[in-house]
Design an enzyme around this catalytic site. Structure first.
Site, PDB file in Angstrom:
ATOM      1  N   GLU A   1      67.689 110.033  30.689  1.00 54.44           N
ATOM      2  CA  GLU A   1      68.643 110.542  29.602  1.00 54.44           C
ATOM      3  C   GLU A   1      67.941 110.502  28.286  1.00 54.44           C
ATOM      4  OE1 GLU A   1      71.605 111.177  30.183  1.00 54.44           O
ATOM      5  OE2 GLU A   1      72.092 110.623  32.329  1.00 54.44           O
TER       6      GLU A   1
ATOM      7  N   CYS B   1      72.110 110.248  20.286  1.00 56.19           N
ATOM      8  CA  CYS B   1      71.244 111.203  20.968  1.00 56.19           C
ATOM      9  C   CYS B   1      72.108 112.669  20.845  1.00 56.19           C
ATOM     10  CB  CYS B   1      71.019 110.926  22.463  1.00 56.19           C
ATOM     11  SG  CYS B   1      72.658 110.324  23.281  1.00 56.19           S
TER      12      CYS B   1
END
Ligand code: NAD
Length: 480
Positions: A223, A257
């Site tokens: 991720e 993110c």
């Protein structure tokens, strides 16, 4: 709480080897935990989260020097509790052994798919949502029946220590364990022969993690981050776009993110866009320095990095536009960086090359929408993409012609909160996915099982091969 002492790398390595072996042994004794066992573990994690929620808010805020408690409440505490509730509600359905269709050639035999846990899962997490990004994968892994070892970030030492203590108090080390330490500990951690490794962090470190995991043939979910574009369609209502974009960019001061990294706006709409962003930002954050809702940058190093991005952009001809009357001035010792637009951004500027991870928003002007699409496609696959507008044909063109980890249409970041959607990057922004059922699957082996029948036609294909075999092969050709 005093800043905790980190164990030496040697001690940490010894401890994690021992913890890993204990988890492996415990898993071997309980290869397929019952639903009741999994539900109870999830309930325990939920009760623990509830109990330490105020301490989580305090620890993260101290680690950041200041982090909005509301940001922590929403992104770290509530999201974890939602994921646990969702998993508990759906576990029965996810764990079910499923019938799968069977080709007529194999009937009356039949197919089933049997989800099984993998074993010991490693979770490496970053600092930006330090509780959620450690616990989210853990929820999926224990729901799928695995044992979990977590290596949280060294940049949030108070939160990492709180998590280590709480997990040690509420879970046996054979169920879940937390190993604290820095990059050296992380390097040793990812060298363990996990049955699956989920890493959340930067693309550069993700690459090293994938290499380390390959040595053990450990499957990895990565991720990662990157530059997530927001595209404002020419027909978008800027008064609607600006508050949503401001929320997405300034939540946690852009240290997200999936924050919109840069925005593409049609050239003749840039002035109106700047005005709308100013109004939206000042409404959401009437002040910056003294505002408890506005989060500081995690470290001096990151603050200096962001300042360097601004300086580089300015030296290459960008126009730096503070969105708040307080401007870019900072109180001594404060790590709060004010929201700022960077106009006339070009590809030559570092701010358009690196993930920003802060409250700076470069604006890239385009003439035609296809230019914005081409720009996205010339660069690495982003983790998220945002499109704002009304025209469905334009929306569908952007959706069909770009590849990204996920998309929110007419807003920012909310696709992350959908437990029914897979979350994960693509290309440089990651591989694999989790959340809800997708997380359960990531940490399960979907074992295919073919049940042969007593009356199996396949016996007609036994050797010695001859006319019967040829007739069967001919029949199969026709019916399959
Ligand atoms: P990072 O890569 O520096 O660190 C992440 C974790 O990896 C930390 O626990 C660190 O100690 C550990 N680590 C460092 N070096 C290691 C090594 N060689 N081997 C193994 N582990 C090592 O990332 P960060 O600065 O903590 O987080 C910011 C990055 O994470 C940004 O790029 C952001 O986009 C990304 N991110 C992605 C997601 C997502 O869900 N895709 C979520 C949050 C953050």
């Amino acid at each position: 709480m005093n800043a905790p002492l980190a164990p030496t790398p040697e001690l940490a390595l010894l401890l994690m080897r021992e913890a890993f072996d204990r988890q492996r042994t415990a898993f071997a004794q309980e290869i397929n935990p019952s639903r009741e066992v999994r539900l109870e573990r999830l309930a325990r994690l939920s009760a623990m989260t509830e109990r330490i929620a105020p301490a989580i808010e305090r620890a993260i805020s101290e680690d950041f020097s200041h982090r909005s408690v509301h940001v922590t409440r929403l992104a770290d505490v509530m999201m974890v509790q939602t994921a646990i509730r969702h998993a508990r509600r759906h576990l029965k359905e996810w764990m079910k052994v499923r019938r799968a269709p069977t080709s007529v050639a194999f009937m009356p035999g039949y197919n089933r798919v049997m989800p099984q846990p993998l074993g010991v899962v490693g979770v490496v997490s970053p600092w930006n949502y330090p509780y959620q990004l450690a616990m989210g994968p853990t929820i999926a892994a224990i729901g799928a029946g695995n044992r979990v070892m977590i290596k949280p970030s060294e940049l949030t030492p108070r939160l990492s220590e709180l998590m280590r203590e709480a997990i040690a108090a509420d879970f046996s080390p054979e169920e879940i364990t937390v190993i604290t330490g820095g990059a050296d500990v992380g390097t040793a951690f990812v060298s363990l022969p996990f049955d699956h490794l989920l890493f959340t962090g930067s693309t550069g470190v993700g690459r090293q993690v994938a290499i380390a995991a390959a040595a053990n043939l450990t499957p990895v979910t990565l991720e990662l981050g990157g530059k997530s574009p927001a595209i404002v369609n020419p027909d978008a209502d800027l008064e609607e776009v600006a508050p949503r974009l401001a929320m997405g960019k300034l939540f946690n001061s852009g240290q997200t993110c999936i924050a919109p990294d840069y925005v593409a706006v049609q050239r003749h709409g840039v002035d109106a866009f700047v005005g709308a962003m100013r109004r939206a930002v000042q409404k959401q954050y009437p002040s910056i320095a003294a505002n408890p809702d506005y989060t500081a940058i995690i470290s001096e190093r990151h603050l200096a990095r962001l300042q360097a991005l601004l300086d580089d952009a300015e030296s290459r001809g960008a126009l730096i536009v503070p969105l708040h009357p307080e401007g870019l001035a900072r109180a001594p010792g404060s790590r709060k960086l004010a929201p700022t637009l960077v106009l006339n951004a070009t590809e030559q500027m570092r701010i358009m090359q690196e993930e920003i991870f802060g409250p700076l928003l470069p604006v890239m002007a385009y003439e035609r929408l296809d230019e914005a699409i081409a720009y996205v496609n010339r660069h690495e696959r982003p983790l998220a993409l945002y499109w704002f507008g009304r025209n469905a044909a334009d929306r569908d063109r952007v959706l069909a012609r770009t590849i990204s980890g996920g998309v929110t249409v007419n807003d920012c970041m909310w696709h992350f909160g959908q437990e029914e959607l897979p979350f994960g990057g693509v290309g440089a922004s990651g591989m694999g996915a989790y959340h809800g059922a997708y997380g359960f699957r990531t940490f399960s082996k979907d074992k295919p099982v073919f049940h042969q029948s007593r009356f199996a036609g396949t016996r007609l294909m036994f050797p010695p091969y001859g006319r019967t075999f040829d007739r069967m092969a001919g029949l199969l050709k026709r019916i399959t």
